[in-house]
Design an enzyme around this catalytic site. Structure first.
Site, short mmCIF file in Angstrom:
data_model
loop_
_atom_site.label_atom_id
_atom_site.label_comp_id
_atom_site.label_asym_id
_atom_site.label_seq_id
_atom_site.Cartn_x
_atom_site.Cartn_y
_atom_site.Cartn_z
N TYR A 123 0.78 -1.23 0.00
CA TYR A 123 0.00 0.00 0.00
C TYR A 123 0.81 1.29 0.00
CZ TYR A 123 -3.96 -3.08 0.66
OH TYR A 123 -4.89 -4.05 0.48
N PHE A 411 -9.49 -4.98 11.79
CA PHE A 411 -10.81 -4.76 11.21
C PHE A 411 -10.83 -5.23 9.76
CE2 PHE A 411 -8.27 -0.86 11.26
CZ PHE A 411 -8.20 -0.52 9.92
#
Length: 411
Positions: A123, A411
């Site tokens: 990323y 998450f």
């Protein structure tokens, strides 16, 4: 190749999630876990990439409130469930989803995007910097002793059912008390408390069901620990392991009492922790840190979506007045020069034509944003360039945090 990116329809969720499971190895999650994530999904914030009638890519963004230095809860898109079908990799699907997602996050008025990465090198090209680490340890409790503070013996401990509503409520109250004091923590919105007591039998791998101990003083809950007990034996006798899920306390005595409990559980010889803050205080209670096998791993990756808004949302440990020249090819609205002026009371950040003091990428600004990564350290690696003498020290001091930033759960 052209794919169709569209907002997730609730009717497509099962197929969409099945493609996510396939991309991560094809092992189906337990029904309990799958149900939880379906309940937590906000379909209008999730997208799928479709090749004709086949879902070939997934991505989502939870609506979070993330603590930043100074204690403010700031809106942040919690990027999650990102995958590309094995048949469609290296064809631009991921880039197109990241492009759409960051445009959406900007339109939602959220200054930050955050994620945890399956692989840390993915990323950075989209502007995410590694901003927090998680501390891991395997503590040899047969050899390591604890030195606890005064008042520890006044704390009373009680084993309770972790999923009992009153217990969950008490634990969430303690957790909420900690949130404002540590950057990187997430306010747990309704429904997210279920994640912390999720305990599918298929995932235990020889461990006990989830256990919970509450710490009380004068009848009030002042802390808790949730953990698994994995019994093991060898020729010499019991060698069980306590696997800590999470622990929180309102004061040092309650904190020490919980760790003392974990160390003293019968028939065990090890406490394993997989995600604690790098400055976790138990490291100062143990008699022999070398027998704790401490290690670090990357955790929260931060991306400044609205650079000015993000830098204004936090405070600064010391006065800072610097001009950043920022590179951001993926979100060009952030590129250029920004003057940041701030202190412990607040900050302003606006575009400027003044000469730059520091030059860096948005990725490295994201890494430093929560105060856990020093701008000086990044400069030593050649990732930040000082253009005005003294500006680096000024900014490094201002950006620092008195508590190490930490993401308590994924998450």
């Amino acid at each position: 190749m052209t794919t169709d990116l569209r907002v997730l329809s609730p009717d497509d969720w099962d197929e969409w999630y099945g493609k996510l499971e396939l991309a991560f190895g094809g092992v189906a999650e337990s029904p309990e876990e799958r149900t939880l994530w379906k309940d937590l999904t906000e379909p209008d914030r999730f997208i799928g990439a479709w090749d004709e009638d086949e879902c070939v890519g997934t991505a989502g963004a939870f609506d979070f409130r993330l603590t930043v230095p100074g204690g403010a809860p700031v809106r942040a898109a919690g990027v999650t469930m990102v995958s590309v079908s094995p048949t469609h990799r290296r064809r631009g699907v991921l880039t197109s989803m990241m492009r759409r997602q960051l445009d959406d996050v900007r339109s939602w008025g959220e200054p930050l995007a955050v994620l945890t990465a399956s692989e840390p090198d993915i990323y950075g090209r989209f502007g995410y910097g590694i901003a927090t680490q998680q501390l891991r340890a395997e503590i040899d409790t047969s050899r390591v002793r604890l030195s606890v503070p005064e008042g520890t013996d006044d704390v009373r401990l009680r084993l309770v059912a972790p999923d009992a509503p009153a217990v969950r409520e008490a634990c969430e109250a303690v957790y909420a008390h900690e949130v404002a004091g540590r950057p990187g923590m997430l306010e747990r919105r309704p429904g997210w408390e279920r994640l912390m007591v999720l305990d599918p039998e298929a995932d235990r791998k020889g461990s006990s069901p989830l256990q919970c101990v509450l710490a009380r003083r004068d009848g009030e809950v002042v802390g808790y620990a949730r953990y698994f007990n994995k019994p093991e034996w060898d020729a010499a006798g019991p060698r069980g392991t306590i696997e800590l899920r999470d622990l929180a306390a309102l004061d040092p005595a309650a904190y020490a009492a919980l760790w003392q409990h974990l160390f003293a559980i019968d028939l065990t010889a090890k406490v394993v922790v997989r995600n604690r803050p790098v400055d976790d205080a138990w490291q100062h209670l143990v008699s022999d840190i070398r027998r704790c096998a401490v290690g670090l791993r990357d955790s929260l990756h931060v991306r400044l979506v609205d650079l000015g808004g993000a830098l204004e949302a936090r405070t600064y440990q010391a006065p800072v007045d610097v001009v950043f020249e920022v590179e951001d090819a993926f979100c060009p609205w952030n590129e250029g020069r920004w003057r940041l002026s701030g202190d412990s009371k607040g900050a302003s950040c606006a575009r400027t034509a003044d000469a730059p003091d520091l030059r860096l990428s948005v990725r490295d600004l994201g890494a430093a944003y929560l105060g856990g990564v020093s701008l000086g350290s990044l400069a030593a690696a050649g990732r930040v360039r000082e253009l005005r003498a003294g500006a680096l020290a000024e900014a490094s001091t201002g950006f620092a945090s008195s508590s190490a930033p930490w993401l308590p759960h994924g998450f």
